[in-house]
Scaffold this active site. Structure first.
Site, PDB file in Angstrom:
ATOM      1  N   GLY A   1       0.825  -1.207   0.000  1.00 25.38           N
ATOM      2  CA  GLY A   1       0.000   0.000   0.000  1.00 25.38           C
ATOM      3  C   GLY A   1       0.861   1.260   0.000  1.00 25.38           C
ATOM      4  O   GLY A   1       1.952   1.288  -0.562  1.00 25.38           O
ATOM      5  N   SER A   2       0.380   2.276   0.730  1.00 25.92           N
ATOM      6  CA  SER A   2       1.054   3.577   0.677  1.00 25.92           C
ATOM      7  C   SER A   2       2.418   3.577   1.341  1.00 25.92           C
ATOM      8  O   SER A   2       3.171   4.528   1.190  1.00 25.92           O
ATOM      9  CB  SER A   2       0.170   4.631   1.329  1.00 25.92           C
ATOM     10  OG  SER A   2      -1.050   4.697   0.633  1.00 25.92           O
TER      11      SER A   2
END
Lengths: 657, 379
Positions: A326-327
């Site tokens: 993810g981020s």
């Protein structure tokens, strides 16, 4: 042609003489053989007859005491304890059933275990001792010893058995030992005679398994002479067993306990590393299990319970679990872009909530968009559109190359049973493994740590340590073996421009400490303990256009296994980073709501050295935090280092009682 | 030139040859082989299979071979010795390249009804060629270096080939058996003294150099030698068998524990109880009396051979018979010394007793040659 009579005479005289010499040799040798026969069979006949009556000269293997495992400060993680047991030798027992029935009158025998032992007694060679009862009290053992005359072939024995004082906290680091199975012998091709000792245990999981040769030691032997009653008359000689080497891990037992406790109730993995050295201070996977169960022999019900639990307690999520990062992957994209010179930290990119590439819309997590973002803001607010743009400028090859430099998509070698390699995808990789060409949408997905990108919590912790220090920190788990420190080489510089790293550090600082940061809620009130980090939320499902139109379903409304993974990576202190942490909560929901608070607690625990005091938390959270700390299974006092000798009952693992 | 050209008319011909066989020797051989049948029956737990019955069949076959060989005049065998030796070398080379590798790396050729080990055959053909060589050689040339070099070469070629199999036991037997024939033929003492001296010197140099700066072998090689010479230093390996073997022997006492009463069940750990370690069972079940009786039978067989050798007035027969006697002696002496813990464990069977086809047939054929020399002796 005939020889002359003279030659014949001469030849036969010569042969006669030499034959006589040889004949003499024959007789002399015959004499020696007869003398030896007489010595063995007449002079020493009584000795040998006595020895022959029972098992005569016995060679007994002495199992080595297994090496101990300690944490970094000397807290015992795996030790050996006295274990009283009873064995039966078939050929000495005669009528096995009668003997077992008699034995059952003296001590309580577990019926299931007894049936298993009976089968084994009949299957193994008649002279092999088979354990019929294990973990008896001293009183029970004594009463068997007292009744020995009525129990032929029954031997009370004292053995060593593995014990894990910290229990479930270390199942996913230290692992466990188990009996030597046929499968084990086949798999390893191990022919060490030690393995023939009944009830000998070998490492089956994690450090116990991977450092088996270090921990095992080597067998000793003793030759004993026994009388007609099977009693040991004297020991002829003894070659003591060589105990295994003690292993000291880099783990901090107190921190490990806190991390495992903090993850209680979740399906999660977390890794804490020392930034400078790469020493792993804690490596937790929740839920966990009690490794002592496996040593004592786990019941089918217990096994099924562990195996069928949807939270998979048997899997080590910290090293084996692979998740889209993810981020948390955005620092990699930012550093790759800065290094390629396709962006400056101050350049702004406008986020309108989505971009269109090809025919597809790529959304930012914030529907309305972030407006104009520079690099620090893009990290603080985790703007997806900013990274879609960066990824298009720099390309997947540069991103994945940076990922590998920062330790993602490579296998880190630790002495654990399962270590996942992860994946930092390249165009070539997709062609070979997916049989399709790389498309720009793949790059966009990768830029926010989705799509093909996969990392374990270990990868993310290494990445964080490398970003924090700018050096190629490699994780280590073993601190010393038998007191000899493992060679540590200072990690080489990664060659990343310190100015680029400084920008990323500012961005990561803002995540927790800027009012608009995604993890501002998880800030620390005391500056000395403040930390930097990055949240991540990774989808495990596709959000269709129709659903997006109707409004994305909230995580709480989804079944557990379809919720997003919550991730967080971070380091502390902000200046001169010392601890790097990564937390992944499977299907936890959002990184800022679920993973960041866990990471904050862990970093505080690491820095404070004890359960963090409530003053460090924002005022509104203090009650809740105190409540939580009371509820969690945290040890009341940090575990204390143990004396080495106290845990070592004897040099040899087992002797006859 | 040969010593074998005596008056043929005085030797028996036709079926009358059978009367002139050494029947006492036949009786002795049968007695020893019967001991073998008995023990094989016992170690199989009182059963004719799997060992006793095939062993009896092979002994029967061996007896027939012995009679056939004995009927053929000994000078025919002398003339054939070159061919026989050449053939066995070829067979050794054949197994080197195509042979099957069985237990303990011994190589054999499968003939269907038995497995022929060319190395066994070579023990006899080597003695034959050496005897024929010295029969041909003039007496005054026996000790000349050139004429000593030829038989040395004849010995070393098959020794090298068996060593490569690798079969240390048979290689040693070839070396010692061949050396013994040269000794009887009258090669000068000094050669033997030199060879033995050099051997002792080399061995003591190897041991003396241990731990010094000019150490000749690696440490692990020394440790292997230690284990070989003193198996008890490896109590979990070879020493275990030797210890148990001695206990079984010793527990036999004067008269033994009785037929089938030995604790073989406990001796299951002896991997070669029906072959190399069969003497252990005999000694355990029949005690000193039984074991010493077998030894006496063996010595008697040797004595008959020596008498035949000395009374045969031609060199071929004498040397052949003595060579066979020495080979036979080496067999049982090494085997007995081995099981009694006097010699390191090398794979040498107990002749005519241990289970095994090649050794049995080759030995019976060899005694056929002895009988042939006996029948066709001059009178």
């Amino acid at each position: 042609m005939k020889r002359t009579q003279g030659e014949i005479e001469q030849s036969s005289r010569g042969i006669g003489r030499r034959s006589l010499v040889l004949g003499g040799l024959f007789v002399a040798t015959g004499g020696v053989l007869a003398a030896r026969m007489r010595y063995l069979q007449v002079e020493r006949a009584d000795d040998f007859r006595l020895l022959a009556e029972e098992n005569r000269i016995n060679i007994r293997l002495l199992p080595p005491a297994r090496g101990l495992i300690f944490d970094r400060s000397g807290v015992l993680l795996a030790g050996n304890e006295q274990n009283y047991r009873i064995t039966v030798v078939r050929e000495d027992a005669g009528d096995v059933d009668a003997v077992l029935a008699e034995l059952g009158r003296i001590v309580n025998l577990d019926l299931v275990a007894l049936e298993r032992a009976r089968e084994e007694i009949n299957r193994r060679p008649p002279f092999v001792p088979v354990t019929v009862a294990d973990r008896l009290s001293w009183e029970e053992l004594s009463s068997v010893a007292v009744n020995a005359p009525a129990l032929p072939g029954v031997n009370p024995e004292v053995g060593l058995s593995r014990v894990y004082p910290m229990g479930a906290d270390f199942a996913h680091v230290v692992g466990y030992v188990g009996p030597v199975s046929d499968y084990y012998l086949e798999q390893t091709g191990d022919t060490d005679p030690v393995l023939q000792i009944p009830d000998f245990q070998v490492g089956r999981y994690n450090v116990e398994a991977r450092m088996e040769q270090t921990l095992r030691g080597s067998a000793g032997s003793r030759r004993v002479e026994v009388n007609a009653g099977g009693r040991v008359m004297r020991e002829l000689d003894r070659d003591p067993a060589e105990p295994g080497s003690d292993v000291q891990l880099t783990i901090d037992a107190g921190l490990q306990n806190y991390v495992e406790a903090r993850l209680t109730g979740e399906s999660a993995g977390a890794v804490v590393m020392e930034c400078d050295t790469g020493e792993v201070l804690a490596m937790a996977s929740a839920p966990t299990f009690d490794p002592n169960l496996f040593v004592r022999g786990i019941s089918t019900t217990q096994w099924r319970g562990l195996n069928e639990d949807p939270y998979r307690p048997l899997a080590n999520k910290a090293t084996q679990g692979l998740y889209p990062p993810g981020s948390t992957y955005k620092m990699i994209v930012a550093l790759a872009a800065l290094e390629a010179g396709v962006i400056t930290p101050d350049e702004t990119i406008s986020c309108g909530g989505f971009v269109e590439v090809g025919n597809r819309r790529f959304h930012c997590w914030r529907r309305g968009g972030h407006g104009r973002m520079d690099m620090v803001q893009s990290l603080a607010e985790s703007c997806d559109v900013y990274y879609y743009e960066l990824a298009q400028r720099v390309g997947i090859e540069a991103i994945s190359a940076m990922a590998v430099r920062l330790g993602c998509g490579v296998r880190h070698d630790l002495p654990l049973s399962g270590i996942a390699e992860g994946l930092a995808p390249t165009m070539e990789w997709k062609r070979v493994n997916r049989g399709a060409d790389w498309v720009v949408g793949d790059t966009l997905n990768a830029s926010i740590g989705q799509g093909y990108v996969l990392s374990s919590p270990l990868h993310l912790a290494v990445m964080t340590a490398r970003i924090a220090t700018g050096r190629a920190i490699a994780p280590t788990l073993v601190r010393s073996i038998d007191g000899l420190p493992e060679a540590a080489t200072p990690a080489p510089d990664l060659g990343i421009d310190p100015a680029h790293l400084a920008v990323v550090h500012r961005g990561m600082w803002a995540v927790n400490n800027d009012r608009r940061g995604t993890a501002f809620g998880s800030r620390v009130m005391e500056d000395a303990y403040a930390f930097s980090g990055k949240t991540g939320t990774s989808q495990v499902r596709n959000i269709t256009a129709a659903e997006r139109e109707a409004g994305v379903i909230r995580n709480e409304d989804l079944p557990w296994e379809r919720r997003d993974h919550a991730l967080y990576v971070g380091y502390a202190p902000v200046e001169a980073p010392r601890y790097a942490v990564s937390v992944v909560v499977e299907h936890g929901g959002g990184g800022s709501a679920v993973a960041a608070p866990i990471a904050r607690d862990i970093l505080l625990r690491a820095q404070v050295g004890d359960v963090p005091p409530p003053e460090l938390y924002p005022v509104g959270q203090r009650r809740e935090i105190e409540e939580m700390h009371r509820r969690l299974p945290i040890l009341p006092e940090p575990p204390q280092p143990t004396g080495r000798e106290a845990r070592r009952p004897g040099r040899d693992g087992r002797d006859r009682a | 030139m040969s010593f074998l050209e005596y008056n043929v008319k005085s030797t028996p011909t036709g079926w009358r040859k059978a009367l002139h066989l050494n029947w006492a020797l036949v009786l002795l051989l049968t007695a020893v082989a019967s001991v073998g049948f008995l023990m094989l029956y016992s170690v199989a737990g009182g059963s004719m299979s799997p060992w006793a019955e095939p062993q009896m069949q092979r002994f029967g076959l061996g007896l027939v071979a012995m009679f056939v060989i004995a009927m053929v005049p000994v000078w025919f065998w002398r003339n054939m010795s070159g061919v026989a030796f050449g053939l066995s070398i070829l067979l050794l080379l054949y197994v080197e390249f195509f042979g099957s590798v069985g237990m303990g790396a011994q190589r054999w050729i499968d003939l269907g009804f038995m497995r022929l080990q060319p190395s066994e055959l070579t023990k006899i053909t080597l003695v034959m060629i050496l005897a024929a060589y010295y029969d041909w050689l003039d007496l005054d040339k026996v000790s000349r270096p050139l004429y000593v070099a030829i038989p040395v070469l004849l010995i070393l070629v098959p020794t090298y080939l068996t060593l490569r199999q690798p079969d240390l036991g048979t290689a040693l037997l070839l070396l010692m058996g061949g050396g013994a024939v040269m000794f009887i033929a009258g090669v000068h003492w000094a050669y033997f003294a030199a060879v033995i001296g050099a051997g002792v010197g080399a061995v003591s140099a190897v041991f003396a150099s241990r731990g010094t700066s000019w150490q000749l072998l690696q440490d692990y090689q020394y440790r292997r030698i230690d284990t070989f010479l003193d198996p008890t230093s490896d109590p979990l390996g070879a020493g275990y068998h030797i210890t148990q073997s001695q206990i079984a022997l010793g527990s036999g006492g004067w008269t033994g524990r009785g037929f089938m009463q030995g604790t073989q069940s406990r001796l299951n750990f002896l991997p070669e109880k029906h072959t190399d370690f069969i003497f252990t069972t005999l000694a355990e079940e029949f005690g000193f009396v039984g074991a010493a009786s077998l030894l006496v039978l063996y010595i008697l067989i040797l004595a008959f051979c020596i008498v035949t050798a000395v009374t045969a007035r031609d060199r071929f027969s004498s040397l052949l018979v003595m060579g066979i006697a020495v080979a036979f002696f080496l067999y049982f002496a090494i085997n007995m010394a081995m099981v009694m813990g006097l010699a390191p464990v090398v794979g040498v069977p107990l002749p005519l007793v241990s289970y095994g086809g090649s050794a049995m047939l080759v030995l019976m054929a060899a005694f056929g040659l002895v009988q042939s020399a006996h029948v066709h002796r001059p009178r």
